[in-house]
Design a protein around this motif. Structure first.
Motif, PDB file in Angstrom:
ATOM      1  N   LYS A   1     -20.181  -7.406  -3.746  1.00  0.00           N
ATOM      2  CA  LYS A   1     -19.991  -8.322  -4.888  1.00  0.00           C
ATOM      3  C   LYS A   1     -19.241  -7.621  -6.016  1.00  0.00           C
ATOM      4  O   LYS A   1     -18.396  -8.218  -6.677  1.00  0.00           O
ATOM      5  N   ASP A   2     -19.561  -6.313  -6.224  1.00  0.00           N
ATOM      6  CA  ASP A   2     -18.857  -5.544  -7.270  1.00  0.00           C
ATOM      7  C   ASP A   2     -17.362  -5.478  -6.972  1.00  0.00           C
ATOM      8  O   ASP A   2     -16.528  -5.643  -7.855  1.00  0.00           O
ATOM      9  N   ILE A   3     -17.027  -5.227  -5.688  1.00  0.00           N
ATOM     10  CA  ILE A   3     -15.602  -5.131  -5.314  1.00  0.00           C
ATOM     11  C   ILE A   3     -14.917  -6.477  -5.541  1.00  0.00           C
ATOM     12  O   ILE A   3     -13.807  -6.544  -6.071  1.00  0.00           O
ATOM     13  N   GLU A   4     -15.601  -7.538  -5.158  1.00  0.00           N
ATOM     14  CA  GLU A   4     -15.023  -8.881  -5.372  1.00  0.00           C
ATOM     15  C   GLU A   4     -14.759  -9.128  -6.851  1.00  0.00           C
ATOM     16  O   GLU A   4     -13.697  -9.605  -7.235  1.00  0.00           O
ATOM     17  N   LYS A   5     -15.746  -8.746  -7.687  1.00  0.00           N
ATOM     18  CA  LYS A   5     -15.619  -8.968  -9.139  1.00  0.00           C
ATOM     19  C   LYS A   5     -14.446  -8.187  -9.729  1.00  0.00           C
ATOM     20  O   LYS A   5     -13.872  -8.586 -10.733  1.00  0.00           O
ATOM     21  N   MET A   6     -14.108  -7.037  -9.110  1.00  0.00           N
ATOM     22  CA  MET A   6     -13.005  -6.218  -9.626  1.00  0.00           C
ATOM     23  C   MET A   6     -11.641  -6.858  -9.337  1.00  0.00           C
ATOM     24  O   MET A   6     -10.609  -6.386  -9.822  1.00  0.00           O
ATOM     25  N   HIS A   7     -11.631  -7.914  -8.515  1.00  0.00           N
ATOM     26  CA  HIS A   7     -10.380  -8.632  -8.232  1.00  0.00           C
ATOM     27  C   HIS A   7     -10.474 -10.010  -8.891  1.00  0.00           C
ATOM     28  O   HIS A   7     -11.061 -10.939  -8.315  1.00  0.00           O
ATOM     29  N   PRO A   8      -9.914 -10.173 -10.103  1.00  0.00           N
ATOM     30  CA  PRO A   8     -10.061 -11.440 -10.828  1.00  0.00           C
ATOM     31  C   PRO A   8      -9.645 -12.670 -10.005  1.00  0.00           C
ATOM     32  O   PRO A   8     -10.226 -13.743 -10.165  1.00  0.00           O
ATOM     33  N   LEU A   9      -8.673 -12.519  -9.112  1.00  0.00           N
ATOM     34  CA  LEU A   9      -8.273 -13.659  -8.258  1.00  0.00           C
ATOM     35  C   LEU A   9      -8.986 -13.628  -6.907  1.00  0.00           C
ATOM     36  O   LEU A   9      -8.611 -14.360  -5.984  1.00  0.00           O
ATOM     37  N   GLY A  10      -9.993 -12.764  -6.770  1.00  0.00           N
ATOM     38  CA  GLY A  10     -10.723 -12.655  -5.497  1.00  0.00           C
ATOM     39  C   GLY A  10     -10.034 -11.683  -4.558  1.00  0.00           C
ATOM     40  O   GLY A  10      -8.923 -11.211  -4.819  1.00  0.00           O
ATOM     41  N   ILE A  11     -10.715 -11.366  -3.446  1.00  0.00           N
ATOM     42  CA  ILE A  11     -10.141 -10.489  -2.420  1.00  0.00           C
ATOM     43  C   ILE A  11      -8.920 -11.198  -1.820  1.00  0.00           C
ATOM     44  O   ILE A  11      -8.923 -12.419  -1.636  1.00  0.00           O
ATOM     45  N   GLY A  12      -7.884 -10.429  -1.509  1.00  0.00           N
ATOM     46  CA  GLY A  12      -6.632 -11.040  -1.046  1.00  0.00           C
ATOM     47  C   GLY A  12      -6.566 -11.265   0.452  1.00  0.00           C
ATOM     48  O   GLY A  12      -7.448 -10.849   1.211  1.00  0.00           O
ATOM     49  N   ASN A  13      -5.501 -11.930   0.858  1.00  0.00           N
ATOM     50  CA  ASN A  13      -5.229 -12.156   2.286  1.00  0.00           C
ATOM     51  C   ASN A  13      -3.911 -11.465   2.653  1.00  0.00           C
ATOM     52  O   ASN A  13      -3.034 -11.294   1.804  1.00  0.00           O
ATOM     53  N   VAL A  14      -3.793 -11.127   3.939  1.00  0.00           N
ATOM     54  CA  VAL A  14      -2.597 -10.381   4.370  1.00  0.00           C
ATOM     55  C   VAL A  14      -1.305 -11.139   4.060  1.00  0.00           C
ATOM     56  O   VAL A  14      -0.275 -10.527   3.773  1.00  0.00           O
ATOM     57  N   ILE A  15      -1.369 -12.446   4.073  1.00  0.00           N
ATOM     58  CA  ILE A  15      -0.144 -13.220   3.826  1.00  0.00           C
ATOM     59  C   ILE A  15       0.362 -13.007   2.384  1.00  0.00           C
ATOM     60  O   ILE A  15       1.572 -13.054   2.128  1.00  0.00           O
ATOM     61  N   ASP A  16      -0.572 -12.731   1.445  1.00  0.00           N
ATOM     62  CA  ASP A  16      -0.157 -12.441   0.056  1.00  0.00           C
ATOM     63  C   ASP A  16       0.741 -11.199   0.025  1.00  0.00           C
ATOM     64  O   ASP A  16       1.701 -11.127  -0.747  1.00  0.00           O
ATOM     65  N   ILE A  17       0.412 -10.243   0.853  1.00  0.00           N
ATOM     66  CA  ILE A  17       1.195  -8.997   0.894  1.00  0.00           C
ATOM     67  C   ILE A  17       2.505  -9.236   1.664  1.00  0.00           C
ATOM     68  O   ILE A  17       3.572  -8.780   1.245  1.00  0.00           O
ATOM     69  N   ALA A  18       2.411  -9.978   2.764  1.00  0.00           N
ATOM     70  CA  ALA A  18       3.614 -10.246   3.579  1.00  0.00           C
ATOM     71  C   ALA A  18       4.687 -10.951   2.736  1.00  0.00           C
ATOM     72  O   ALA A  18       5.884 -10.654   2.878  1.00  0.00           O
ATOM     73  N   LYS A  19       4.264 -11.864   1.867  1.00  0.00           N
ATOM     74  CA  LYS A  19       5.253 -12.584   1.031  1.00  0.00           C
ATOM     75  C   LYS A  19       5.952 -11.626   0.062  1.00  0.00           C
ATOM     76  O   LYS A  19       7.152 -11.741  -0.178  1.00  0.00           O
ATOM     77  N   GLY A  20       5.186 -10.678  -0.494  1.00  0.00           N
ATOM     78  CA  GLY A  20       5.781  -9.672  -1.387  1.00  0.00           C
ATOM     79  C   GLY A  20       6.765  -8.787  -0.634  1.00  0.00           C
ATOM     80  O   GLY A  20       7.838  -8.449  -1.142  1.00  0.00           O
ATOM     81  N   ILE A  21       6.392  -8.426   0.584  1.00  0.00           N
ATOM     82  CA  ILE A  21       7.272  -7.575   1.402  1.00  0.00           C
ATOM     83  C   ILE A  21       8.575  -8.320   1.710  1.00  0.00           C
ATOM     84  O   ILE A  21       9.673  -7.764   1.598  1.00  0.00           O
ATOM     85  N   GLU A  22       8.451  -9.580   2.071  1.00  0.00           N
ATOM     86  CA  GLU A  22       9.654 -10.373   2.398  1.00  0.00           C
ATOM     87  C   GLU A  22      10.588 -10.442   1.186  1.00  0.00           C
ATOM     88  O   GLU A  22      11.810 -10.303   1.319  1.00  0.00           O
ATOM     89  N   PHE A  23       9.995 -10.592  -0.009  1.00  0.00           N
ATOM     90  CA  PHE A  23      10.797 -10.624  -1.241  1.00  0.00           C
ATOM     91  C   PHE A  23      11.568  -9.308  -1.411  1.00  0.00           C
ATOM     92  O   PHE A  23      12.776  -9.310  -1.665  1.00  0.00           O
ATOM     93  N   LEU A  24      10.876  -8.184  -1.224  1.00  0.00           N
ATOM     94  CA  LEU A  24      11.534  -6.888  -1.436  1.00  0.00           C
ATOM     95  C   LEU A  24      12.570  -6.568  -0.363  1.00  0.00           C
ATOM     96  O   LEU A  24      13.498  -5.792  -0.599  1.00  0.00           O
ATOM     97  N   LEU A  25      12.411  -7.163   0.836  1.00  0.00           N
ATOM     98  CA  LEU A  25      13.420  -6.954   1.889  1.00  0.00           C
ATOM     99  C   LEU A  25      14.624  -7.870   1.710  1.00  0.00           C
ATOM    100  O   LEU A  25      15.714  -7.577   2.187  1.00  0.00           O
ATOM    101  N   SER A  26      14.409  -8.981   1.025  1.00  0.00           N
ATOM    102  CA  SER A  26      15.449 -10.017   0.973  1.00  0.00           C
ATOM    103  C   SER A  26      16.448  -9.764  -0.159  1.00  0.00           C
ATOM    104  O   SER A  26      16.218  -8.941  -1.044  1.00  0.00           O
ATOM    105  N   ASP A  27      17.532 -10.516  -0.133  1.00  0.00           N
ATOM    106  CA  ASP A  27      18.548 -10.373  -1.185  1.00  0.00           C
ATOM    107  C   ASP A  27      18.051 -10.940  -2.519  1.00  0.00           C
ATOM    108  O   ASP A  27      18.696 -10.753  -3.551  1.00  0.00           O
ATOM    109  N   ASN A  28      16.929 -11.654  -2.531  1.00  0.00           N
ATOM    110  CA  ASN A  28      16.359 -12.150  -3.800  1.00  0.00           C
ATOM    111  C   ASN A  28      15.914 -11.012  -4.715  1.00  0.00           C
ATOM    112  O   ASN A  28      15.697 -11.220  -5.908  1.00  0.00           O
ATOM    113  N   SER A  29      15.769  -9.819  -4.157  1.00  0.00           N
ATOM    114  CA  SER A  29      15.359  -8.668  -4.980  1.00  0.00           C
ATOM    115  C   SER A  29      16.484  -7.630  -5.061  1.00  0.00           C
ATOM    116  O   SER A  29      16.224  -6.440  -5.197  1.00  0.00           O
TER     117      SER A  29
END
Ligand SMILES: NC(=O)c1ccc[n+]([C@@H]2O[C@H](COP(=O)([O-])OP(=O)(O)OC[C@H]3O[C@@H](n4cnc5c(N)ncnc54)[C@H](OP(=O)(O)O)[C@@H]3O)[C@@H](O)[C@H]2O)c1
Length: 248
Positions: free
Chosen positions: A203-231
């Protein structure tokens, strides 16, 4: 992202696996590496499109990885446009139990090999002469501490610093280098941690993430942005994708 050719190291599970599937949906051609061939084969079947390849290689076997990348590009004649380095191991050990071998192993897999794989990948014939993008998966622990995580924090701090130096060195070749630093997301690695602690600690770990624990897709979208010409004007950045963890 369409038609970019991307090497993903650590693609058999967690963030690497989710990234492979997501990038395949965006039209990328993938080469996937990790140790477990069965899991990599499964990831390929979950990817969209064909022509993806995989190889079972321990990233610490620098020579085998080097030979594989060079032989692969020689045989298909299509250089890479990008790298995702998601291989990583975790270790929870207080200072008094920490041994040299543990420090070296975690530093090696989490940071040193990311640099050595990049060196191989950027050899002339292996990488696109138009430039490209390298993305290392670091962690919020690369800039924030936590008790008993000395080796892990050290390795991720090293990775983030190496990324900045590489970004400056490679900018004139139009090769961008960035990190994504996740907070806790649900994967095999984080499940092992969560399974070993009490409900109150969870519960403490969850509380330390204001938007809750993340999902792998949240990270995959960031990676796609950094690989793409949008960045295309972003390099040397440690992109925190952590549900607000490090804002506190
Ligand atoms: N999950 C989180 O909450 C979180 C948070 C912050 C940062 N991260 C970072 O994100 C990255 C991915 O973590 P994850 O949560 O997705 O973990 P995971 O599910 O355990 O995946 C780790 C990947 O690394 C590969 N790997 C490990 N050692 C390897 C080696 N010696 N050679 C080749 N591949 C190796 C594993 O494949 P094989 O076993 O098949 O070799 C697997 O594909 C790591 O760098 C981790 O530190 C994760």
């Amino acid at each position: 992202m369409i038609n970019k050719k991307i090497l993903i190291i650590g693609a058999s599970s967690g963030i690497g696996k989710a990234t492979a599937i997501y990038l395949s949906q965006k039209g990328a051609k993938l080469v996937l590496i990790s140790r477990n061939a069965e899991k990599l084969q499964q990831v390929i079947t979950e990817c969209e499109g064909d022509d993806h390849k995989f190889a079972s290689i321990d990233v610490t076997d620098t020579e085998k990885l080097d030979n594989f990348i060079t032989d692969h590009v020689n045989s298909c004649n299509i250089p890479f446009d990008g790298l995702v380095y998601s291989a990583g191991i975790e270790g929870t050990l207080p200072l008094k139990f920490l041994k040299n071998e543990t420090l070296e192993q975690i530093l090696n897999i989490n940071a040193i090999q990311a640099v050595l794989v990049s060196k191989t990948l950027l050899k002339k014939a292996n990488f696109s002469s138009n430039g490209g993008s390298l993305v290392f998966i670091s962690s919020v622990m690369g800039s924030l501490g936590q008790p008993a995580k000395i080796a892990y924090c050290m390795s991720k701090g090293a990775l983030t610093s190496a990324m900045k130096a590489m970004a400056l060195e490679l900018a004139n070749k139009k090769i961008r280098v960035n990190c994504i630093s996740p907070g806790m997301v649900v994967t095999e690695m984080s499940s092992k941690i969560l399974d070993s602690i009490s409900e109150d600690n969870k519960k403490d770990i969850e509380k330390m993430h204001p938007l809750g624990i993340g999902n792998v897709i949240d990270i995959a979208k960031g990676i796609e942005f950094l690989l793409s010409d949008n960045s295309s004007w972003i390099t040397g950045v440690d992109l925190l994708v952590d549900g607000g963890y490090s804002a506190q």
